[in-house]
Design a protein around this motif. Structure first.
Motif, PDB file in Angstrom:
ATOM      1  N   VAL A  28      54.285  59.477  42.704  1.00  0.00           N
ATOM      2  CA  VAL A  28      53.299  58.708  41.949  1.00  0.00           C
ATOM      3  C   VAL A  28      53.986  57.433  41.475  1.00  0.00           C
ATOM      4  O   VAL A  28      55.005  57.505  40.792  1.00  0.00           O
ATOM      5  CB  VAL A  28      52.795  59.500  40.721  1.00  0.00           C
ATOM      6  N   TYR A  29      53.485  56.288  41.869  1.00  0.00           N
ATOM      7  CA  TYR A  29      54.099  55.046  41.410  1.00  0.00           C
ATOM      8  C   TYR A  29      53.084  53.905  41.424  1.00  0.00           C
ATOM      9  O   TYR A  29      52.035  54.002  42.059  1.00  0.00           O
ATOM     10  CB  TYR A  29      55.305  54.672  42.266  1.00  0.00           C
ATOM     11  N   ARG A  30      53.434  52.851  40.713  1.00  0.00           N
ATOM     12  CA  ARG A  30      52.607  51.647  40.691  1.00  0.00           C
ATOM     13  C   ARG A  30      53.289  50.584  41.541  1.00  0.00           C
ATOM     14  O   ARG A  30      54.498  50.367  41.430  1.00  0.00           O
ATOM     15  CB  ARG A  30      52.427  51.147  39.261  1.00  0.00           C
ATOM     16  N   THR A  31      52.516  49.915  42.368  1.00  0.00           N
ATOM     17  CA  THR A  31      53.066  48.848  43.190  1.00  0.00           C
ATOM     18  C   THR A  31      53.362  47.628  42.326  1.00  0.00           C
ATOM     19  O   THR A  31      52.949  47.544  41.154  1.00  0.00           O
ATOM     20  CB  THR A  31      52.087  48.449  44.300  1.00  0.00           C
ATOM     21  N   LEU A  32      54.035  46.657  42.916  1.00  0.00           N
ATOM     22  CA  LEU A  32      54.360  45.424  42.203  1.00  0.00           C
ATOM     23  C   LEU A  32      53.093  44.733  41.702  1.00  0.00           C
ATOM     24  O   LEU A  32      53.027  44.291  40.542  1.00  0.00           O
ATOM     25  CB  LEU A  32      55.146  44.489  43.120  1.00  0.00           C
ATOM     26  N   ASP A  33      52.071  44.645  42.543  1.00  0.00           N
ATOM     27  CA  ASP A  33      50.822  43.986  42.155  1.00  0.00           C
ATOM     28  C   ASP A  33      50.134  44.732  41.013  1.00  0.00           C
ATOM     29  O   ASP A  33      49.555  44.116  40.108  1.00  0.00           O
ATOM     30  CB  ASP A  33      49.875  43.879  43.348  1.00  0.00           C
ATOM     31  N   GLU A 115      65.809  61.365  46.893  1.00  0.00           N
ATOM     32  CA  GLU A 115      64.682  61.580  45.986  1.00  0.00           C
ATOM     33  C   GLU A 115      64.142  60.299  45.365  1.00  0.00           C
ATOM     34  O   GLU A 115      62.993  60.265  44.919  1.00  0.00           O
ATOM     35  CB  GLU A 115      65.089  62.548  44.883  1.00  0.00           C
ATOM     36  N   VAL A 116      64.975  59.254  45.287  1.00  0.00           N
ATOM     37  CA  VAL A 116      64.543  57.970  44.745  1.00  0.00           C
ATOM     38  C   VAL A 116      65.072  56.869  45.642  1.00  0.00           C
ATOM     39  O   VAL A 116      65.933  57.101  46.498  1.00  0.00           O
ATOM     40  CB  VAL A 116      65.057  57.757  43.295  1.00  0.00           C
ATOM     41  N   PRO A 223      69.634  49.970  39.846  1.00  0.00           N
ATOM     42  CA  PRO A 223      68.277  50.345  39.433  1.00  0.00           C
ATOM     43  C   PRO A 223      67.699  51.322  40.454  1.00  0.00           C
ATOM     44  O   PRO A 223      68.088  51.318  41.624  1.00  0.00           O
ATOM     45  CB  PRO A 223      67.506  49.018  39.472  1.00  0.00           C
ATOM     46  N   ALA A 224      66.758  52.144  40.017  1.00  0.00           N
ATOM     47  CA  ALA A 224      66.083  53.061  40.934  1.00  0.00           C
ATOM     48  C   ALA A 224      64.582  52.992  40.709  1.00  0.00           C
ATOM     49  O   ALA A 224      64.120  52.810  39.585  1.00  0.00           O
ATOM     50  CB  ALA A 224      66.570  54.489  40.741  1.00  0.00           C
ATOM     51  N   VAL A 225      63.837  53.127  41.816  1.00  0.00           N
ATOM     52  CA  VAL A 225      62.380  53.186  41.753  1.00  0.00           C
ATOM     53  C   VAL A 225      61.927  54.432  42.499  1.00  0.00           C
ATOM     54  O   VAL A 225      62.718  55.093  43.180  1.00  0.00           O
ATOM     55  CB  VAL A 225      61.735  51.931  42.378  1.00  0.00           C
ATOM     56  N   SER A 226      60.652  54.761  42.395  1.00  0.00           N
ATOM     57  CA  SER A 226      60.111  55.924  43.099  1.00  0.00           C
ATOM     58  C   SER A 226      60.268  55.764  44.599  1.00  0.00           C
ATOM     59  O   SER A 226      60.180  54.652  45.138  1.00  0.00           O
ATOM     60  CB  SER A 226      58.631  56.108  42.755  1.00  0.00           C
ATOM     61  N   LYS A 227      60.488  56.865  45.284  1.00  0.00           N
ATOM     62  CA  LYS A 227      60.646  56.853  46.734  1.00  0.00           C
ATOM     63  C   LYS A 227      59.414  56.249  47.394  1.00  0.00           C
ATOM     64  O   LYS A 227      58.282  56.667  47.142  1.00  0.00           O
ATOM     65  CB  LYS A 227      60.843  58.289  47.229  1.00  0.00           C
ATOM     66  N   GLY A 228      59.639  55.233  48.211  1.00  0.00           N
ATOM     67  CA  GLY A 228      58.535  54.607  48.934  1.00  0.00           C
ATOM     68  C   GLY A 228      57.904  53.404  48.260  1.00  0.00           C
ATOM     69  O   GLY A 228      57.049  52.751  48.852  1.00  0.00           O
ATOM     70  N   ASN A 229      58.326  53.083  47.028  1.00  0.00           N
ATOM     71  CA  ASN A 229      57.748  51.934  46.321  1.00  0.00           C
ATOM     72  C   ASN A 229      58.420  50.650  46.810  1.00  0.00           C
ATOM     73  O   ASN A 229      59.220  50.030  46.114  1.00  0.00           O
ATOM     74  CB  ASN A 229      57.920  52.095  44.806  1.00  0.00           C
ATOM     75  N   GLU A 230      58.069  50.258  48.032  1.00  0.00           N
ATOM     76  CA  GLU A 230      58.766  49.174  48.710  1.00  0.00           C
ATOM     77  C   GLU A 230      58.539  47.811  48.071  1.00  0.00           C
ATOM     78  O   GLU A 230      59.436  46.957  48.065  1.00  0.00           O
ATOM     79  CB  GLU A 230      58.358  49.148  50.185  1.00  0.00           C
ATOM     80  N   THR A 231      57.342  47.572  47.538  1.00  0.00           N
ATOM     81  CA  THR A 231      57.071  46.247  46.975  1.00  0.00           C
ATOM     82  C   THR A 231      57.911  45.998  45.719  1.00  0.00           C
ATOM     83  O   THR A 231      58.481  44.915  45.552  1.00  0.00           O
ATOM     84  CB  THR A 231      55.582  46.095  46.630  1.00  0.00           C
TER      85      THR A 231
END
Length: 308
Positions: A28-33, A115-116, A223-231
């Motif tokens: 579950v993550y929010r994109t850059l936009d 995982e991230v 820094p780490a972000v959710s897996k797949g949050n490419e933007t």
């Protein structure tokens, strides 16, 4: 009554559809936009780990990671909502969408990268061991089985000792503050953690010595972000590269770490533009090899021309 049931059923169906879309890949993550549209970015930091992430006497977040977090918010054009995190729940907070980014002394490891998603690094780190002056631990060999080593759950110190020194009894704590109190109360003979943190502890607390300043491999903090949050990952990488051009992390060190570590550790700890010393060495070696190949080629061509 039938109309209410129909509406409720439709609402439930929509909720189920939304949930399956949001959780289909387990993340579950929010994109850059989406972050920009919301106007707020949620960044997980420590609240009790001076000088990296802590809350001061005025209730304000401070520290090396916080300084960076504030710059991210500024350049992204959004407010920063700091979320207090512990070492053991950094991955969980990303996977459940509680935070968008983790900036909490997060050491890059292959296991965590499954995982991230880690961005470019901004600090070098290894493990270290601090102990009281009256019983300085300088080696982990021939460990007394009655002695316990203090660690924080979910840290690289816990993983390293479990894998490499399984006979050393570990006394595990959930937070920096509780681990610190355990050492001060004599609950363990030593405390293993990131060397940046144990060095800071020894400098800030009289009566303690870092007997093992470097243990295990040399690693990096990122820094780490959710897996797949490419933007979001792409934006953070671009940001780190851009900040390197202005030597931002040296300024961050001067503002938050120099009072603890002094000038001697600055170039050893700071990573600018996401490029570590090892990466620089590899680049230089590749350039030297390329030059050598070019020289051999030119020599061969010259020899060929002479023969003709």
């Amino acid at each position: 009554m039938r109309k209410i049931h129909v509406i409720a059923a439709a609402t439930l169906a929509l909720s189920t559809l939304f949930a399956s879309t949001a959780f289909a890949d387990g993340e579950v993550y929010r994109t850059l936009d989406e972050i920009k549209e919301d106007g707020t970015i949620n960044i997980g930091v420590f609240s009790d780990k001076n000088p990296f992430g802590y809350v001061d006497e005025n209730g304000e977040y401070q520290g090396y990671d916080v300084y960076f977090a504030n710059r991210i918010g500024e350049d992204l054009g959004v407010e920063v909502n700091f979320v207090s995190t512990e070492a053991a729940n950094r991955i969980e907070y990303l996977q459940t969408g509680k935070v968008d980014v983790i900036l909490a002394n997060f050491t890059v490891t292959a296991e965590r990268a499954e995982e991230v998603d880690f961005a470019l690094p901004y600090m070098n780190v290894a493990l270290g061991v601090v102990s009281p002056d009256d019983n300085v631990i300088e080696s982990l060999d021939d460990w007394n089985p009655d002695d316990q080593m203090i660690v924080i759950s979910g840290t690289t110190a816990e993983t390293y000792l479990t894998e490499n020194y399984p006979d050393i009894p570990l006394q595990k704590y959930d937070s920096y503050a509780t681990a610190k109190n355990a050492l001060e109360n004599g609950n363990g003979v030593a405390w293993a953690n990131d060397n940046t943190e144990v060095i800071a502890f020894a400098l800030q607390n009289e009566g303690y010595t870092v007997g093992i300043p470097s243990l295990g491999s040399q690693d990096t903090i990122a820094p780490a972000v959710s897996k797949g949050n490419e933007t979001l990952l792409g934006w953070i990488n671009d940001e780190i590269e851009a900040l390197g051009e202005e030597q931002f992390f040296h300024a961050d060190y001067d503002a938050t770490l120099v009072d603890t570590y002094g000038e001697d550790y600055k170039d050893e700890l700071v990573v600018e533009g996401g490029v570590t010393g090892a990466a620089e060495a590899e680049t230089e070696a590749a350039e030297v090899e390329t030059e050598a190949v070019e020289a051999e080629t030119e020599a061969a061509e010259a020899e060929s021309e002479t023969a003709e």
